[in-house]
Design a protein around this motif. Sequence first.
Motif, PDB file in Angstrom:
ATOM      1  N   GLN A 233       3.366  13.066  26.872  1.00 52.65           N
ATOM      2  CA  GLN A 233       3.674  13.822  25.651  1.00 52.65           C
ATOM      3  C   GLN A 233       3.104  13.159  24.401  1.00 52.65           C
ATOM      4  O   GLN A 233       2.684  13.844  23.464  1.00 52.65           O
ATOM      5  CB  GLN A 233       5.188  14.035  25.535  1.00 52.65           C
ATOM      6  CG  GLN A 233       5.742  14.959  26.624  1.00 52.65           C
ATOM      7  CD  GLN A 233       7.162  15.436  26.352  1.00 52.65           C
ATOM      8  OE1 GLN A 233       7.561  15.610  25.197  1.00 52.65           O
ATOM      9  NE2 GLN A 233       7.939  15.653  27.403  1.00 52.65           N
ATOM     10  N   PHE A 234       3.072  11.847  24.377  1.00 55.33           N
ATOM     11  CA  PHE A 234       2.457  11.150  23.240  1.00 55.33           C
ATOM     12  C   PHE A 234       0.946  11.433  23.184  1.00 55.33           C
ATOM     13  O   PHE A 234       0.381  11.629  22.104  1.00 55.33           O
ATOM     14  CB  PHE A 234       2.695   9.641  23.326  1.00 55.33           C
ATOM     15  CG  PHE A 234       4.049   9.198  22.858  1.00 55.33           C
ATOM     16  CD1 PHE A 234       4.550   9.621  21.629  1.00 55.33           C
ATOM     17  CD2 PHE A 234       4.823   8.345  23.631  1.00 55.33           C
ATOM     18  CE1 PHE A 234       5.803   9.195  21.179  1.00 55.33           C
ATOM     19  CE2 PHE A 234       6.070   7.922  23.199  1.00 55.33           C
ATOM     20  CZ  PHE A 234       6.564   8.344  21.969  1.00 55.33           C
ATOM     21  N   LEU A 235       0.306  11.460  24.348  1.00 59.07           N
ATOM     22  CA  LEU A 235      -1.131  11.787  24.400  1.00 59.07           C
ATOM     23  C   LEU A 235      -1.372  13.195  23.860  1.00 59.07           C
ATOM     24  O   LEU A 235      -2.333  13.426  23.109  1.00 59.07           O
ATOM     25  CB  LEU A 235      -1.648  11.680  25.836  1.00 59.07           C
ATOM     26  CG  LEU A 235      -1.870  10.284  26.411  1.00 59.07           C
ATOM     27  CD1 LEU A 235      -2.181  10.371  27.902  1.00 59.07           C
ATOM     28  CD2 LEU A 235      -3.010   9.556  25.679  1.00 59.07           C
ATOM     29  N   GLN A 236      -0.515  14.117  24.235  1.00 58.45           N
ATOM     30  CA  GLN A 236      -0.654  15.501  23.782  1.00 58.45           C
ATOM     31  C   GLN A 236      -0.517  15.625  22.266  1.00 58.45           C
ATOM     32  O   GLN A 236      -1.061  16.546  21.661  1.00 58.45           O
ATOM     33  CB  GLN A 236       0.390  16.378  24.479  1.00 58.45           C
ATOM     34  CG  GLN A 236       0.142  16.575  25.963  1.00 58.45           C
ATOM     35  CD  GLN A 236       1.288  17.293  26.666  1.00 58.45           C
ATOM     36  OE1 GLN A 236       2.406  17.371  26.158  1.00 58.45           O
ATOM     37  NE2 GLN A 236       1.024  17.820  27.855  1.00 58.45           N
ATOM     38  N   LEU A 237       0.192  14.662  21.664  1.00 60.99           N
ATOM     39  CA  LEU A 237       0.397  14.680  20.215  1.00 60.99           C
ATOM     40  C   LEU A 237      -0.682  13.897  19.462  1.00 60.99           C
ATOM     41  O   LEU A 237      -0.589  13.709  18.257  1.00 60.99           O
ATOM     42  CB  LEU A 237       1.783  14.105  19.882  1.00 60.99           C
ATOM     43  CG  LEU A 237       2.970  14.981  20.311  1.00 60.99           C
ATOM     44  CD1 LEU A 237       4.272  14.212  20.149  1.00 60.99           C
ATOM     45  CD2 LEU A 237       3.008  16.272  19.501  1.00 60.99           C
ATOM     46  N   GLY A 238      -1.690  13.430  20.193  1.00 60.34           N
ATOM     47  CA  GLY A 238      -2.815  12.768  19.540  1.00 60.34           C
ATOM     48  C   GLY A 238      -2.686  11.274  19.390  1.00 60.34           C
ATOM     49  O   GLY A 238      -3.424  10.641  18.619  1.00 60.34           O
TER      50      GLY A 238
END
Length: 254
Positions: free
Chosen positions: A24-29
């Motif tokens: 989820q952190f990756l998805q948020l950039g």
Amino acid sequence: MIIKNKTILITGGGSGIGLEAAKQFLQLGAKVIITGRNQEKLNNAKKTYPGLTVIKSDAANAEDAITLFKQIKELGGIDILYHNAGVLSPVLNLGITDDKHAESAAYEMEVNYLGVIRLNNLFMEMLQSRREGAIINTTSLLRYVPSIVEATYSASKAALGFYTQSLRKHLQILNSRVKVFELLPPLVATEMTAERTDKKLTTEQFVKEFIDALKKDQYTIRIGDTKVVYLLNRFFPKFAYGLVNPKKSYKLLQ
């Protein structure tokens, strides 16, 4: 707390909550680095999410902590240190002399408490140099009400909870820019809780709520049943104790 473009280190990130948080952190950039002691899990995580950086490191090992810090420094440093690694050793015979019980308790304290302090001390200067640095310590609802079958785990999380509160206040007095968060999970569906038949929150839902609170600078993040246990323990402590320690727990001790 702004997530985009932050570099986040997640301990125990090879599976469960840690891996879901990485996703989820990756998805948020964000840029995400995960650690763990199981190389196979780290390799699988990398295959699933190629954007991850993976580093093998044991949260219980002081030498590993120093090596990890040096590796992270060479990579350019981090903005957020998220302590997700944790171990639980149910001990059913607290009243009986048992060397294994003491060894398990020591290991829990090493990973759940002392390992957190070690990394915080190593990374503090780095985090303070960032425009918006943060430390996230993971405790538990059991830091409010102890479990009779997970007594030493409860104790390790209570210790971490008090340390987290004191660290936050200490850094505020020093006008530090490092934010200190306490994350208090309820029972979440992971490998650690696979044998539990109680109601569990999914890792996906848990992490979503956690990140939403992080964005709002909610320094104490209570999710799901943790909110209920916290309030009940303040006003009806005996009732809260009974919820955490139902009669079926007593049967395990007999």
